[in-house]
Every structure is written in C-alpha cells, then in structure tokens.
Design an enzyme around this catalytic site. Structure first.
Site, PDB file in Angstrom:
ATOM      1  N   HIS A  17      -5.670   7.515   8.677  1.00  0.00           N
ATOM      2  CA  HIS A  17      -4.799   8.203   7.717  1.00  0.00           C
ATOM      3  C   HIS A  17      -5.030   9.709   7.783  1.00  0.00           C
ATOM      4  CE1 HIS A  17      -5.064   4.284   5.174  1.00  0.00           C
ATOM      5  NE2 HIS A  17      -3.874   4.312   5.740  1.00  0.00           N
ATOM      6  N   LYS A  41      -0.266  -5.912  -6.394  1.00  0.00           N
ATOM      7  CA  LYS A  41      -1.120  -5.990  -5.214  1.00  0.00           C
ATOM      8  C   LYS A  41      -2.584  -5.877  -5.638  1.00  0.00           C
ATOM      9  CE  LYS A  41      -0.779  -4.277  -0.468  1.00  0.00           C
ATOM     10  NZ  LYS A  41      -0.186  -3.220   0.369  1.00  0.00           N
ATOM     11  N   ARG A  90       0.745   2.494  14.954  1.00  0.00           N
ATOM     12  CA  ARG A  90      -0.457   2.223  15.742  1.00  0.00           C
ATOM     13  C   ARG A  90      -0.125   1.486  17.028  1.00  0.00           C
ATOM     14  NH1 ARG A  90      -3.276  -0.334  10.642  1.00  0.00           N
ATOM     15  NH2 ARG A  90      -1.183  -1.170  10.688  1.00  0.00           N
ATOM     16  N   SER A 128      -6.911  -0.236   6.831  1.00  0.00           N
ATOM     17  CA  SER A 128      -7.711  -0.361   5.602  1.00  0.00           C
ATOM     18  C   SER A 128      -8.238  -1.785   5.476  1.00  0.00           C
ATOM     19  CB  SER A 128      -6.874  -0.012   4.370  1.00  0.00           C
ATOM     20  OG  SER A 128      -6.459   1.324   4.429  1.00  0.00           O
TER      21      SER A 128
HETATM   22  O1  PNS Z   1       0.123   1.475   3.521  1.00  0.00           O
HETATM   23  P1  PNS Z   1       1.205   0.469   3.344  1.00  0.00           P
HETATM   24  O2  PNS Z   1       0.799  -0.559   2.323  1.00  0.00           O
HETATM   25  O3  PNS Z   1       1.647  -0.132   4.655  1.00  0.00           O
HETATM   26  O4  PNS Z   1       2.487   1.240   2.738  1.00  0.00           O
HETATM   27  C1  PNS Z   1       3.688   0.580   2.462  1.00  0.00           C
HETATM   28  C2  PNS Z   1       4.634   1.464   1.627  1.00  0.00           C
HETATM   29  C3  PNS Z   1       3.923   1.975   0.381  1.00  0.00           C
HETATM   30  C4  PNS Z   1       5.084   2.641   2.452  1.00  0.00           C
HETATM   31  C5  PNS Z   1       5.878   0.609   1.253  1.00  0.00           C
HETATM   32  O5  PNS Z   1       5.449  -0.629   0.776  1.00  0.00           O
HETATM   33  C6  PNS Z   1       6.729   1.265   0.172  1.00  0.00           C
HETATM   34  O6  PNS Z   1       7.369   2.275   0.390  1.00  0.00           O
HETATM   35  N1  PNS Z   1       6.742   0.649  -1.032  1.00  0.00           N
HETATM   36  C7  PNS Z   1       7.489   1.102  -2.184  1.00  0.00           C
HETATM   37  C8  PNS Z   1       8.706   0.188  -2.431  1.00  0.00           C
HETATM   38  C9  PNS Z   1       9.776   0.519  -1.415  1.00  0.00           C
HETATM   39  O7  PNS Z   1      10.424   1.540  -1.513  1.00  0.00           O
HETATM   40  N2  PNS Z   1       9.910  -0.326  -0.363  1.00  0.00           N
HETATM   41  C10 PNS Z   1      10.698  -0.049   0.825  1.00  0.00           C
HETATM   42  C11 PNS Z   1      12.095  -0.551   0.752  1.00  0.00           C
HETATM   43  S1  PNS Z   1      12.207  -2.152   1.423  1.00  0.00           S
END
Ligand code: PNS
Length: 161
Positions: A17, A41, A90, A128
């Site tokens: 990150h 979560k 990645r 993570s």
């Molecule tokens: O680090 P992560 O958990 O892979 O991040 C995922 C994240 C936070 C980018 C994604 O889950 C997100 O944007 N969540 C907020 C809800 C949303 O807008 N979802 C995307 C539309 S389907």
C-alpha cells in the site's frame, strides 16, 4: 486540480500500500486515502486505528490526507470532489474484480476514472490477508509492513516479539 482517492480496507496497511501511496501521490495534485468503514466486515483493526496508522505513516507526504468513508465510493467522491480512483494491480488474479468495480463506478459516475498502478515487483505477492495470517502464527512480518506498525499487529494476536 486533480484530486484522487486511494480506497481500501487497509487492515492493516502494508508496504505494498505504501508503495502505491508514494507513487500515486507524485502523479496527482491531492491524494485522499479513503479507508472503508464497513461494519459488516470483520476487521482486525478498528476504523480509528486504521486511519491513525495511515496518518502516521504518510505524515511526511504533503499532498496526502486520510479519511474514512461509508457506503458507495462514488458517492463519497462527489462529497469530496474527487474524480480519480487509484488502485494497485498485483497480478492477473486481481484484474477481473478490479475491472468490474472500475466499470461499475464509471457507469455510475461517468466523470470518475480509475487509474491502475502495477505493484512494484517486490510486493506483488503481498496482501493484508497474508500479513494477518503470517502474524497470527508469530511469523516475521518485517518485510511486509512498516516497522512502526509491527508491534500493533502482533499485539492483536497476543504475541510479544
Ligand atoms: O482493499 P479492498 O478491500 O480490496 O478495497 C475494496 C474497496 C474499498 C475499494 C471497495 O470495496 C469499495 O469501493 N467499497 C465501497 C462500496 C462501493 O462503492 N463498491 C463498488 C461498487 S460495486
């Protein structure tokens, strides 16, 4: 002025990150690190802990701020006037999921663009989830996370190093 958001769970922040934060901060005017506050979560660190760890680790980067958000990312972006989403890629395994989210966000908000940065080679295996798995067994996580955060992670598993 280009304001971008780097969204994620950051549970916890990894060196992968940090790599994306440093590199993306150098290509946009302002970078907001958006920590998803998702009560559904099960996270290791509370939202306050995650925000505070990231603030500490990015204090030296002048155009970076850290905030938490709930709900849809595109809604939060409207609130803070951001138009760019930064995500790290990645491996090919990330691609399908990331493409789907990027396209959904673009359909919902046509002015929003997602920029993917390919993770630096030395962090291409890192997540993570892997850090948590490794730390929970007392494994050495010094190559995975900023040194200042190591104790806080081990403490969550009642491990003293
Ligand atoms: O680090 P992560 O958990 O892979 O991040 C995922 C994240 C936070 C980018 C994604 O889950 C997100 O944007 N969540 C907020 C809800 C949303 O807008 N979802 C995307 C539309 S389907």
């Amino acid at each position: 002025m280009k304001r971008a958001i780097y969204p994620g769970s950051f549970d916890p922040l990894t060196l992968g990150h940090m790599d994306i934060i440093e590199r993306s901060a150098s290509i946009v005017d302002e970078l907001v690190i958006g920590v998803l506050n998702n009560s559904a979560k099960n996270s290791l660190f509370s939202i306050e802990e995650r925000v505070s760890m990231i603030k500490e680790m990015t204090a030296q980067i002048p155009n970076v701020t850290v905030a938490s958000f709930r709900g849809l990312l595109v809604d939060y972006m409207k609130e803070i006037n951001a138009t760019i989403i930064i995500r790290g890629l990645r491996a090919v395994t990330d691609f399908e999921y990331e493409l789907q989210i990027a396209q959904t966000n673009h359909v919902e908000s046509p002015n929003v663009e997602t920029i993917f940065l390919t993770t630096s080679l030395q962090y291409s295996y890192l997540s993570s989830t892997i850090v948590k798995e490794f730390a929970s067994y007392g494994g050495d996580i010094s190559k995975f996370v900023p040194k200042q955060l190591m104790d806080r992670i081990y403490t969550k598993y009642n491990i003293t190093k």
